[in-house]
Motif scaffolding. Structure first.
Motif, PDB file in Angstrom:
ATOM      1  N   GLY A 401     -23.558 -37.410  15.550  1.00 20.16           N
ATOM      2  CA  GLY A 401     -23.478 -38.266  14.378  1.00 20.16           C
ATOM      3  C   GLY A 401     -23.814 -37.527  13.096  1.00 20.16           C
ATOM      4  N   LEU A 402     -24.798 -36.631  13.161  1.00 24.30           N
ATOM      5  CA  LEU A 402     -25.171 -35.853  11.980  1.00 24.30           C
ATOM      6  C   LEU A 402     -24.053 -34.901  11.556  1.00 24.30           C
ATOM      7  CD1 LEU A 402     -28.887 -34.987  12.862  1.00 24.30           C
ATOM      8  CD2 LEU A 402     -28.070 -36.653  11.172  1.00 24.30           C
ATOM      9  N   ALA A 403     -23.280 -34.413  12.516  1.00 25.11           N
ATOM     10  CA  ALA A 403     -22.191 -33.478  12.211  1.00 25.11           C
ATOM     11  C   ALA A 403     -20.900 -34.191  11.816  1.00 25.11           C
ATOM     12  CB  ALA A 403     -21.935 -32.570  13.414  1.00 25.11           C
ATOM     13  N   ALA A 404     -20.885 -35.522  11.827  1.00 31.07           N
ATOM     14  CA  ALA A 404     -19.666 -36.299  11.580  1.00 31.07           C
ATOM     15  C   ALA A 404     -18.969 -35.980  10.264  1.00 31.07           C
ATOM     16  CB  ALA A 404     -19.973 -37.795  11.661  1.00 31.07           C
ATOM     17  N   PRO A 405     -19.674 -35.675   9.149  1.00 33.30           N
ATOM     18  CA  PRO A 405     -18.957 -35.401   7.886  1.00 33.30           C
ATOM     19  C   PRO A 405     -17.948 -34.265   7.977  1.00 33.30           C
ATOM     20  CG  PRO A 405     -21.262 -35.830   7.430  1.00 33.30           C
ATOM     21  CD  PRO A 405     -21.134 -35.762   8.931  1.00 33.30           C
ATOM     22  N   ALA A 406     -18.085 -33.382   8.955  1.00 30.87           N
ATOM     23  CA  ALA A 406     -17.113 -32.290   9.110  1.00 30.87           C
ATOM     24  C   ALA A 406     -15.724 -32.822   9.444  1.00 30.87           C
ATOM     25  CB  ALA A 406     -17.574 -31.322  10.202  1.00 30.87           C
ATOM     26  N   ALA A 407     -15.648 -34.060   9.954  1.00 31.15           N
ATOM     27  CA  ALA A 407     -14.363 -34.645  10.345  1.00 31.15           C
ATOM     28  C   ALA A 407     -13.696 -35.408   9.216  1.00 31.15           C
ATOM     29  CB  ALA A 407     -14.556 -35.582  11.543  1.00 31.15           C
ATOM     30  N   ARG A 408     -14.264 -35.341   8.003  1.00 30.13           N
ATOM     31  CA  ARG A 408     -13.711 -36.102   6.873  1.00 30.13           C
ATOM     32  C   ARG A 408     -12.248 -35.743   6.626  1.00 30.13           C
ATOM     33  NH1 ARG A 408     -16.625 -38.754   3.414  1.00 30.13           N
ATOM     34  NH2 ARG A 408     -18.481 -37.516   3.906  1.00 30.13           N
ATOM     35  N   GLU A 409     -11.442 -36.750   6.257  1.00 29.36           N
ATOM     36  CA  GLU A 409     -10.023 -36.552   5.991  1.00 29.36           C
ATOM     37  C   GLU A 409      -9.826 -35.553   4.860  1.00 29.36           C
ATOM     38  OE1 GLU A 409     -11.504 -39.366   6.458  1.00 29.36           O
ATOM     39  OE2 GLU A 409     -10.393 -40.548   7.940  1.00 29.36           O
ATOM     40  N   ARG A 410      -8.929 -34.604   5.056  1.00 35.24           N
ATOM     41  CA  ARG A 410      -8.594 -33.627   4.025  1.00 35.24           C
ATOM     42  C   ARG A 410      -7.311 -33.980   3.291  1.00 35.24           C
ATOM     43  NH1 ARG A 410      -9.501 -27.433   6.140  1.00 35.24           N
ATOM     44  NH2 ARG A 410     -11.764 -27.374   5.881  1.00 35.24           N
ATOM     45  N   SER A 411      -6.541 -34.892   3.850  1.00 36.44           N
ATOM     46  CA  SER A 411      -5.271 -35.275   3.241  1.00 36.44           C
ATOM     47  C   SER A 411      -5.125 -36.780   3.296  1.00 36.44           C
ATOM     48  CB  SER A 411      -4.089 -34.585   3.959  1.00 36.44           C
ATOM     49  OG  SER A 411      -4.104 -34.914   5.332  1.00 36.44           O
TER      50      SER A 411
END
Length: 419
Positions: A401-411
């Motif tokens: 859960g802490l690492a979730a921001p790495a999956a943020r949409e880039r497009s």
């Protein structure tokens, strides 16, 4: 994943072709699940025929685990050399051949070495196709413009249900193991060859376009696929997948035992708990796509992490049966979306060749967690008790859960709005 700008070629692809491509990947996921459940369900009969102990069964299965890891590692090389399209059909034929050998060595001509060889082929083929079908699935999802990866993973679960049901039917009518597995092998081989015909040829995935265009040497393509491991964001996506895959894989092997040995339930209740977990995770994957499109990857991954941690905590620390059931449901829901969402996030880059390499890399991380997690939980359970051994999963799901921001949409609109 929301609306994603497509390359000109992708935008021109007819809807009918996109749907056929999607359905072909659904089929590949289904076949992978079907193959796994088919042999596992006949394992007791195979064990009796080859005359090995429980420990011996573990050593025999080790051949499949080792070869599966080798298949995961070898998948980028196969895609670079032959392409994802040809690679998927080739390794599924390897899976079919492995099933035939397992059936022969496990019934008609009992032989431990033959079963081991069959499992080695089976494991390598399934390990490789696991990576390639996710690469193709991520590409199909991107061009479709909506989230379908969770549903693709649900088709794997549908395959396991079908495989188990067919195995029960085969056992009920006293169909020999060799005949049962040979039928499943033939079904997998024929269906795989048909399905890949609907997968488009994509040079960026290593497929040969059969044109006069000069292709990069496969060794160059392989080096390009390996360089993505230097991307910190990709490794954080891998952390998300590792934590949740660890929790899912450990549940598959230890949930029923934890219910029986840890909570004192009978074996029927233990099996029922595992069934509840399977239904929960499959249902969440079937329903999850629209929620990801609505709320975004990061919000969903964080929510799933919280749900999973709460559910596992209830399972470990509760004594009331109804709370254990609730915990099992939440545990399954919490584990459900990280793997497919991680695939989508890894593929969210402009360069499609890099996207394929990135999906391959995180798939390797996730599937290795499936293979390594259960033995580690078994070791911890032996030392501290199975329920205490599961506490490790709480930390891993929280870390995901802490690492979730790495999956943020880039497009797409969500990325542009900063959501």
């Amino acid at each position: 994943m929301t609306e994603t700008p497509q390359p000109t070629a992708a935008a021109a692809r007819p809807t009918r072709e996109l749907v056929a491509w999607r359905n072909a990947i659904f089929t590949i996921f289904f076949l992978s699940g079907l193959s796994l459940a088919s042999w596992v369900a006949r394992l007791p009969a195979i064990r009796d025929e080859i005359g090995v102990s429980t420990q011996g069964v573990g050593l025999v299965i080790l051949a499949m685990s080792i070869s599966s890891v080798l298949g995961l590692i070898g998948a980028p090389w196969i895609m670079a050399r032959f392409g994802a399209r040809l690679g998927m059909s080739g390794v599924l034929l390897l899976v079919a051949a492995g099933l035939v050998l397992i059936g022969i060595g496990g019934s008609i001509a009992p032989s431990v070495p033959l079963v081991v060889v069959g499992l080695a082929l089976f494991g390598f083929g399934n390990g490789s196709v696991d990576v390639m079908m996710n690469v193709e699935g991520a590409e199909a999802e991107r061009e479709l413009g909506k989230t379908v990866m969770p549903l693709m993973h649900a088709f794997f679960s549908f395959g396991t249900v079908a495989g188990a049901a067919l195995a029960v039917a085969a056992s009920a009518i006293a169909l020999p193991v060799w005949a049962h597995l040979a039928i499943i092998a033939a079904l997998i081989a024929v269906t795989a060859i048909i399905a890949v015909r609907f997968v488009p040829v994509r040079e960026e995935l290593g497929d040969d376009p059969h044109t006069d265009t000069v292709r990069e040497p496969w060794s160059v393509r392989l080096r390009r696929s390996l360089r993505v491991w230097a991307d910190p964001r990709l490794l954080l996506i891998g952390v998300v997948m590792l934590g949740m895959s660890f929790a899912e894989g450990s549940a598959n092997d230890w949930l029923a035992i934890a219910a029986v040995d840890g909570h004192g339930l009978d074996q029927t209740a233990g099996a029922a708990m595992f069934t509840v977990f399977t239904i929960a995770i499959t249902s969440a994957r079937v329903a999850g796509g629209p929620f990801i499109d609505r709320f975004g990857r990061v919000a969903m991954l964080r929510s799933m992490s919280i749900i999973g941690v709460v559910g596992l905590a209830l399972f470990i620390f509760s004594s009331e049966p109804w709370l254990i059931v609730v915990g099992t449901v939440l545990w399954g829901i919490g584990c459900s979306l990280a793997f497919p969402v991680g695939m989508s996030a890894a593929a969210d880059v402009p360069d499609r060749a890099d996207a394929a390499a990135r999906v391959s890399a995180v798939a390797m991380i996730g599937y290795c967690a499936f293979l390594v997690g259960p033995p580690l939980i078994g070791f911890l359970g032996e030392m501290f008790g199975i329920l205490n051994g599961l506490i490790l999963l709480l930390g891993l799901m929280a870390l995901a859960g802490l690492a979730a921001p790495a999956a943020r949409e880039r497009s797409g609109p969500r990325a542009r709005s900063g959501a």
